[in-house]
Scaffold this motif. Structure first.
Motif, PDB file in Angstrom:
ATOM      1  N   VAL A 138       0.827  -1.200   0.000  1.00 53.31           N
ATOM      2  CA  VAL A 138       0.000   0.000   0.000  1.00 53.31           C
ATOM      3  C   VAL A 138       0.867   1.258   0.000  1.00 53.31           C
ATOM      4  O   VAL A 138       0.547   2.251  -0.662  1.00 53.31           O
ATOM      5  CB  VAL A 138      -0.956  -0.016   1.209  1.00 53.31           C
ATOM      6  CG1 VAL A 138      -1.682   1.317   1.346  1.00 53.31           C
ATOM      7  CG2 VAL A 138      -1.973  -1.141   1.060  1.00 53.31           C
ATOM      8  N   ALA A 139       1.977   1.222   0.717  1.00 52.73           N
ATOM      9  CA  ALA A 139       2.888   2.371   0.743  1.00 52.73           C
ATOM     10  C   ALA A 139       3.443   2.659  -0.647  1.00 52.73           C
ATOM     11  O   ALA A 139       3.566   3.822  -1.058  1.00 52.73           O
ATOM     12  CB  ALA A 139       4.026   2.108   1.731  1.00 52.73           C
ATOM     13  N   ARG A 140       3.768   1.596  -1.389  1.00 52.81           N
ATOM     14  CA  ARG A 140       4.282   1.775  -2.763  1.00 52.81           C
ATOM     15  C   ARG A 140       3.203   2.366  -3.668  1.00 52.81           C
ATOM     16  O   ARG A 140       3.469   3.264  -4.466  1.00 52.81           O
ATOM     17  CB  ARG A 140       4.729   0.413  -3.302  1.00 52.81           C
ATOM     18  CG  ARG A 140       5.359   0.475  -4.699  1.00 52.81           C
ATOM     19  CD  ARG A 140       6.757   1.028  -4.629  1.00 52.81           C
ATOM     20  NE  ARG A 140       7.357   1.143  -5.942  1.00 52.81           N
ATOM     21  CZ  ARG A 140       7.870   0.129  -6.635  1.00 52.81           C
ATOM     22  NH1 ARG A 140       7.818  -1.100  -6.145  1.00 52.81           N
ATOM     23  NH2 ARG A 140       8.436   0.352  -7.807  1.00 52.81           N
ATOM     24  N   ILE A 141       1.986   1.866  -3.536  1.00 45.76           N
ATOM     25  CA  ILE A 141       0.879   2.381  -4.336  1.00 45.76           C
ATOM     26  C   ILE A 141       0.609   3.840  -3.994  1.00 45.76           C
ATOM     27  O   ILE A 141       0.388   4.671  -4.879  1.00 45.76           O
ATOM     28  CB  ILE A 141      -0.380   1.520  -4.114  1.00 45.76           C
ATOM     29  CG1 ILE A 141      -0.186   0.150  -4.780  1.00 45.76           C
ATOM     30  CG2 ILE A 141      -1.634   2.207  -4.659  1.00 45.76           C
ATOM     31  CD1 ILE A 141      -1.280  -0.845  -4.482  1.00 45.76           C
ATOM     32  N   GLN A 142       0.650   4.166  -2.715  1.00 52.27           N
ATOM     33  CA  GLN A 142       0.416   5.548  -2.294  1.00 52.27           C
ATOM     34  C   GLN A 142       1.480   6.475  -2.867  1.00 52.27           C
ATOM     35  O   GLN A 142       1.174   7.582  -3.338  1.00 52.27           O
ATOM     36  CB  GLN A 142       0.411   5.632  -0.771  1.00 52.27           C
ATOM     37  CG  GLN A 142       0.143   7.032  -0.239  1.00 52.27           C
ATOM     38  CD  GLN A 142      -0.025   7.054   1.271  1.00 52.27           C
ATOM     39  OE1 GLN A 142      -0.455   6.067   1.856  1.00 52.27           O
ATOM     40  NE2 GLN A 142       0.312   8.163   1.897  1.00 52.27           N
ATOM     41  N   GLU A 143       2.733   6.028  -2.849  1.00 49.57           N
ATOM     42  CA  GLU A 143       3.831   6.836  -3.389  1.00 49.57           C
ATOM     43  C   GLU A 143       3.615   7.134  -4.874  1.00 49.57           C
ATOM     44  O   GLU A 143       3.767   8.276  -5.327  1.00 49.57           O
ATOM     45  CB  GLU A 143       5.158   6.093  -3.195  1.00 49.57           C
ATOM     46  CG  GLU A 143       6.345   6.786  -3.850  1.00 49.57           C
ATOM     47  CD  GLU A 143       7.573   5.892  -3.926  1.00 49.57           C
ATOM     48  OE1 GLU A 143       8.579   6.321  -4.511  1.00 49.57           O
ATOM     49  OE2 GLU A 143       7.509   4.752  -3.419  1.00 49.57           O
ATOM     50  N   LEU A 144       3.259   6.104  -5.634  1.00 47.43           N
ATOM     51  CA  LEU A 144       3.080   6.281  -7.075  1.00 47.43           C
ATOM     52  C   LEU A 144       1.841   7.111  -7.383  1.00 47.43           C
ATOM     53  O   LEU A 144       1.857   7.955  -8.279  1.00 47.43           O
ATOM     54  CB  LEU A 144       2.988   4.917  -7.758  1.00 47.43           C
ATOM     55  CG  LEU A 144       4.259   4.062  -7.700  1.00 47.43           C
ATOM     56  CD1 LEU A 144       3.996   2.688  -8.327  1.00 47.43           C
ATOM     57  CD2 LEU A 144       5.402   4.750  -8.418  1.00 47.43           C
ATOM     58  N   ALA A 145       0.747   6.866  -6.665  1.00 45.42           N
ATOM     59  CA  ALA A 145      -0.486   7.620  -6.912  1.00 45.42           C
ATOM     60  C   ALA A 145      -0.311   9.088  -6.572  1.00 45.42           C
ATOM     61  O   ALA A 145      -0.853   9.963  -7.260  1.00 45.42           O
ATOM     62  CB  ALA A 145      -1.631   7.021  -6.109  1.00 45.42           C
TER      63      ALA A 145
END
Length: 245
Positions: free
Chosen positions: A127-134
């Motif tokens: 989720v942290a990776r997705i949040q960073e990219l989004a």
């Protein structure tokens, strides 16, 4: 994690029990980002989708990256499940946005351009990776204004809320009927039965093409569309279907 205040709605359908456990009654996300998830087996990503929703993301699920509706949507990130050996090629519009590919032992090489993440994975770092990219993404360009809605005559699809209005009144459709109407409204001409099946169920669907005819018949009944004098869905004999004139 984004702030939670009072009331909103979410794209991906979940059970009433799950929804209640995620959000107490009367609360909602004051701001959100939209994530598109493409997977031939979306149930396998249920934990990830639920966690994203709990963190104020709108999540749209698709079976295939070839779905024509993707080019009409705005979103902050597209997550493509390639763990099952599928070779999903994004459209030019979708590829312009940030993309994250979930990979595993069965993934096909070489990987398309974009970010990759091994899956399955622990939820917190995922989720942290997705949040960073989004957060750093520029949303994919929409092909037309009001891309959250599709209209034809007096039929309207609200893509954000996944509801269909006919002459201003909501009509109840099954998931397949909804997808069928959405695909036809988004098309720019005649669609073969095979193309419709792939758009709805993906390349791996092995059912007969007559299943499309069955769903078309049911959809016509709910729209009050006479197949002899169609106003909404026209049969192109020997080929498939298109939206009426």
């Amino acid at each position: 994690m984004q702030n939670i205040e009072k009331s909103s709605s979410f794209i991906t359908p979940i059970s009433d029990a799950s929804f209640t456990s995620l959000f107490p009654e009367g609360e909602f996300c004051s701001q959100t980002k939209r994530v598109v998830v493409v997977s031939p087996f979306p149930a396998r990503l249920q934990a990830l989708v639920s966690e994203l929703m709990a963190r104020c993301y709108d999540v749209l699920m698709f079976h295939s990256a070839k779905d024509p509706i993707l080019a009409m949507l705005q979103y902050d990130l597209i997550v493509v499940d390639m763990t099952w050996g599928t070779d999903e090629e994004l459209s030019a519009e979708a590829a312009a946005a940030e993309s994250l590919y979930l990979i595993g032992d069965k993934s096909i090489s070489p990987m398309p351009a974009g970010h990759v993440m091994n899956w399955p994975s622990e939820l917190e770092p995922a989720v942290a990776r997705i949040q960073e990219l989004a957060d750093r993404s520029k949303p994919a360009a929409s092909s037309e204004a009001g891309a959250d809605r599709l209209r034809f005559k007096d039929v309207e699809i609200d893509l954000k809320r996944m509801i269909v209005l006919h002459r201003g009144s909501k009509i109840e459709l099954t998931k397949t009927e909804y997808d069928l109407l959405r695909v036809l409204l988004a098309s720019d001409g005649v669609m073969t039965r095979q193309a419709i099946m792939e758009a709805i169920w993906g390349d791996g669907y092995f059912g007969g093409s007559n299943s499309i005819d069955v769903h078309i018949r049911s959809l016509r009944q709910k729209l009050g569309d006479d197949p002899k004098r169609p106003a909404y869905i026209t049969t192109v004999r020997g080929v498939g279907y298109r939206i009426g004139e």
